[in-house]
Design a protein around this motif. Structure first.
Motif, PDB file in Angstrom:
ATOM      1  N   ARG A 503     -53.109 -20.396 -14.395  1.00 54.08           N
ATOM      2  CA  ARG A 503     -54.326 -20.839 -15.089  1.00 54.08           C
ATOM      3  C   ARG A 503     -53.973 -21.045 -16.550  1.00 54.08           C
ATOM      4  NH1 ARG A 503     -60.225 -17.760 -15.222  1.00 54.08           N
ATOM      5  NH2 ARG A 503     -61.397 -19.495 -16.133  1.00 54.08           N
ATOM      6  N   GLU A 504     -54.198 -22.262 -17.032  1.00 54.97           N
ATOM      7  CA  GLU A 504     -53.884 -22.628 -18.411  1.00 54.97           C
ATOM      8  C   GLU A 504     -52.405 -22.368 -18.718  1.00 54.97           C
ATOM      9  OE1 GLU A 504     -56.573 -20.507 -20.882  1.00 54.97           O
ATOM     10  OE2 GLU A 504     -58.338 -21.601 -20.197  1.00 54.97           O
ATOM     11  N   GLY A 505     -51.555 -22.675 -17.743  1.00 55.92           N
ATOM     12  CA  GLY A 505     -50.112 -22.553 -17.949  1.00 55.92           C
ATOM     13  C   GLY A 505     -49.548 -21.159 -17.793  1.00 55.92           C
ATOM     14  N   LYS A 506     -50.388 -20.178 -17.445  1.00 57.24           N
ATOM     15  CA  LYS A 506     -49.921 -18.799 -17.283  1.00 57.24           C
ATOM     16  C   LYS A 506     -50.116 -18.351 -15.843  1.00 57.24           C
ATOM     17  CE  LYS A 506     -51.001 -17.334 -22.030  1.00 57.24           C
ATOM     18  NZ  LYS A 506     -51.759 -16.347 -22.846  1.00 57.24           N
ATOM     19  N   ILE A 507     -49.146 -17.587 -15.330  1.00 58.26           N
ATOM     20  CA  ILE A 507     -49.287 -17.040 -13.983  1.00 58.26           C
ATOM     21  C   ILE A 507     -50.312 -15.913 -14.014  1.00 58.26           C
ATOM     22  CG2 ILE A 507     -46.925 -17.665 -13.365  1.00 58.26           C
ATOM     23  CD1 ILE A 507     -46.119 -14.762 -13.763  1.00 58.26           C
ATOM     24  N   TRP A 508     -50.797 -15.526 -12.842  1.00 59.55           N
ATOM     25  CA  TRP A 508     -51.890 -14.554 -12.774  1.00 59.55           C
ATOM     26  C   TRP A 508     -51.509 -13.192 -13.353  1.00 59.55           C
ATOM     27  CZ3 TRP A 508     -56.568 -16.191 -12.270  1.00 59.55           C
ATOM     28  CH2 TRP A 508     -56.819 -17.373 -11.594  1.00 59.55           C
ATOM     29  N   ASP A 509     -50.243 -12.838 -13.297  1.00 59.12           N
ATOM     30  CA  ASP A 509     -49.809 -11.567 -13.872  1.00 59.12           C
ATOM     31  C   ASP A 509     -50.026 -11.542 -15.384  1.00 59.12           C
ATOM     32  OD1 ASP A 509     -48.549  -8.975 -13.281  1.00 59.12           O
ATOM     33  OD2 ASP A 509     -46.958  -9.687 -14.616  1.00 59.12           O
ATOM     34  N   GLN A 510     -50.015 -12.747 -15.997  1.00 55.22           N
ATOM     35  CA  GLN A 510     -50.248 -12.849 -17.444  1.00 55.22           C
ATOM     36  C   GLN A 510     -51.719 -13.103 -17.764  1.00 55.22           C
ATOM     37  OE1 GLN A 510     -47.529 -16.156 -17.916  1.00 55.22           O
ATOM     38  NE2 GLN A 510     -45.918 -14.847 -18.757  1.00 55.22           N
TER      39      GLN A 510
END
Length: 629
Positions: A503-510
């Motif tokens: 989401r918005e270039g970040k993986i869910w862990d981030q």
């Protein structure tokens, strides 16, 4: 695959043997054609040299046409050999490399990620017990397998090239051999014998030198891989704890750690560069002497005594040069051999580590006492723990936790209580087969699934739906079921992103905060409906209201679940209406775990006061108490 040769041949005797042998046969055929083209090249080069030498001969009626024709034939042969046979062989060999590496990668992934938790046990070796856990498993699976398979294919093609060159070039050398003055006893095989003798002396002598340098290269390559792996591992760990480093202003310490690790890389790299430079210089000198001196020596005497014409001399010398080049594959690829041996050593070590932990009890018994028994019983009786003792490594290690008999009924919620470090987490790890040393029997309710929720939640780089469906597959549940679970867990805002991996270039862990990750765990629990639930400080990132909501969601949606929970709180959380979530408590004190029903409910206000830090007493109240005494 526990030995070098076992690792080398496994793919060719696997379920994909047809693919492996077909590609190998095509490579062998193209290698043979390339060697034959080398003979044609030497003959064409002799023709070109001869046409140049006799350019002004009166018998040569078309000198320029002859030179251009021979030059054109030579160019066509070069194109056929290098762009045709050798180029296509490179494509086929890289395809074999890709297929072989993919198969090996899948084998190691299956072995590491089996139901035995091999990936976990393989990292718990002990140098003290003679069992060393493999370092940098990621590097071994990714880089070492890739380099090993590529190096092995290159070496195999080199060996095959030697064999085919010996056959085709040797056949031509014998066929064109002439008598050598002073060696008349050899008859017409004089130049051929001298050629084979020159190759037999020159190549092995220099190969011996190459082996000596190669062993040094191998040791340095292994050391370099270890140093690079350690540095990369620390960088990865640092990026995961980046916030903690920033919050504690630990950049200076982190930098010094990176500098220290890189010093090892730099020193090893420096030594490796020196040896590589020495080897390159040795190889260049070897190639020149072999191609321009040794190759032209066998036919020189016969040429001087006019028993061999110029064309025959040039052709024979070029063939000897090609034979030396082909037979020198060991020298040319010695750096690759050193790298291959280093990589294969890393891979076979991992294969051995995987094999060693296929039976965890026997594995851990080599370094301590490990005598856990696991059984099953009628679900009505719940979970039972009998004569459990947990210890650390060592045959004589004193148990730090013992539990004579603990029984957890179906649907019962139990709160584990005790000082920090008393063994609460170790207890639930042992129940789940994740504690190595000790003894005892754990009897599970038959047919009941379990779920372990830890304090720290790390999310894989997959879609949000897959994250909720873990440990199952996203095909096991519909989007509606997953969306409902997210809503009940308090993550309804993310329902529109079920198919997204980022989401918005970040993986869910981030993307997700610590609290949101723990709510994601609640969604998993609601979706999976486990019969046994282990909460290992699973609410640590939540505020008091969040902890209540966490428990309430499980209570409302998993009515028959048995819960065993570790928390730091002195008092277990209660519902908003004041009802207890937990029915019993396991207290750990002085290394002994005892279970009893939870104390009768106190008024919610009083429970809240007792759970808070004790305020400083008012000075006037303290004075009055002293006066009354």
């Amino acid at each position: 695959m526990r030995t070098f040769w076992g690792l080398m041949r496994a793919y060719w005797f696997s379920d994909r043997w047809k693919e492996a042998w077909t590609l190998t046969f095509v490579i062998a055929l193209l290698t043979a054609l390339s060697s034959k083209a080398g003979v044609w090249f030497a003959l064409a080069l002799g023709e070109l040299g001869n046409s140049i030498a006799f350019l002004h001969d009166a018998a040569n009626t078309h000198p320029l046409q002859t030179i251009l024709t021979n030059a054109g034939v030579l160019v066509l042969l070069v194109v056929l050999k290098d762009a045709g046979f050798t180029g296509v062989r490179n494509l086929v060999s890289t395809t074999l490399h890709r297929k072989w590496r993919g198969w090996l990668n899948s084998q190691f992934n299956q072995a590491l990620l089996d139901g035995n938790h091999t990936h976990f046990h393989a990292q718990h070796g002990s140098a003290a017990g003679g069992i060393v856990a493999p370092d940098n498993i990621d590097q071994r699976v990714q880089e070492s397998i890739k380099d090993m398979t590529g190096g092995a294919i290159g070496l195999a093609m080199g060996v095959l090239g030697v064999a085919t060159s010996l056959y085709f070039i040797g056949e031509n050398l014998i066929g064109s051999s002439v008598e050598v003055k002073g060696l008349e006893f050899l008859g017409g095989y004089g130049t051929a014998v001298l050629a084979f003798l020159a190759v037999a002396i020159y190549v092995p002598l220099n190969t011996w030198i190459a082996v000596k340098l190669g062993r040094l290269l191998e040791r340095l390559n292994v050391r370099m891989q270890q140093a690079e792996g350690s540095y990369r591992s620390e960088l990865t760990t640092f990026l995961r704890r980046s916030f903690h480093v920033a919050a504690s202003h630990g950049e200076g310490v982190q930098k010094s750690m990176h500098d220290r690790l890189y010093v090892d890389i730099d020193k090893t790299w420096g030594r490796l560069n020196i040896v590589n430079t020495s080897y390159t210089s040795f190889e260049l000198i070897y190639n020149f002497v072999g191609a321009r001196i040794v190759a032209y020596s066998p036919g020189l005497v016969s040429f001087i005594h006019n028993r061999l014409d110029y064309k025959g001399y040039i052709t024979g010398s070029e063939m000897v040069a090609q034979l030396i080049s082909q037979c020198s594959w060991f020298i040319h690829v010695m750096p690759a051999i050193a790298t291959l041996r280093a990589n294969s050593q890393r891979v076979t070590e991992l294969a051995n580590a995987i094999e060693n932990v296929q039976h965890p009890r026997e594995f851990y018994q080599q370094t301590g006492r490990s005598d856990f028994g696991y059984a099953s019983q009628n679900p009505v009786f719940g979970l039972t723990i009998q004569k459990l003792e947990l210890a650390h490594q060592g045959e004589d290690a004193t148990p730090f936790l013992s539990a004579a008999n603990l029984r957890f009924r179906r649907g019962e919620w139990t709160f584990l209580k005790g000082e920090s470090g008393c063994g609460k987490t170790s207890l639930i790890k042992a129940i789940n087969g994740l504690w190595p040393y000790g003894r005892g029997t754990i009897v599970f309710p038959e047919g009941v699934t379990s779920f372990y929720a830890a304090q720290e939640v790390k999310l894989q780089q997959v879609s949000l739906k897959q994250l909720v469906c873990l440990p199952g597959s996203e095909s096991d549940h519909s989007d509606t079921q997953v969306a409902a679970a997210l809503h009940k867990a308090g993550l309804g805002d993310f329902i529109g992103h079920l198919a997204d991996e980022s989401r918005e270039g970040k993986i869910w862990d981030q993307v997700l905060s610590g609290g949101q990750k723990q709510k994601l765990v609640v969604a998993r629990i609601i979706l999976q409906q486990p019969g046994l639930l282990f909460l290992d400080e699973a609410t640590g990132a939540l505020d008091p209201e969040g902890k209540i909501a966490f428990h309430q969601a499980i209570k409302d949606n998993c009515p028959n679940v048995t819960v065993i929970s570790v928390m730091h709180e002195a008092v277990a959380p209660r519902s908003l209406s004041g009802e207890e979530f937990y029915h019993s408590v396991v207290s750990i004190a002085d290394g002994v775990a005892t279970k009893k029903p939870l104390a009768p409910s106190l008024p919610r206000e009083l429970t809240t006061i007792l759970a808070q830090p004790r305020p400083v007493e008012d000075k006037w109240l303290r004075f009055r108490r002293l006066k009354q005494k």
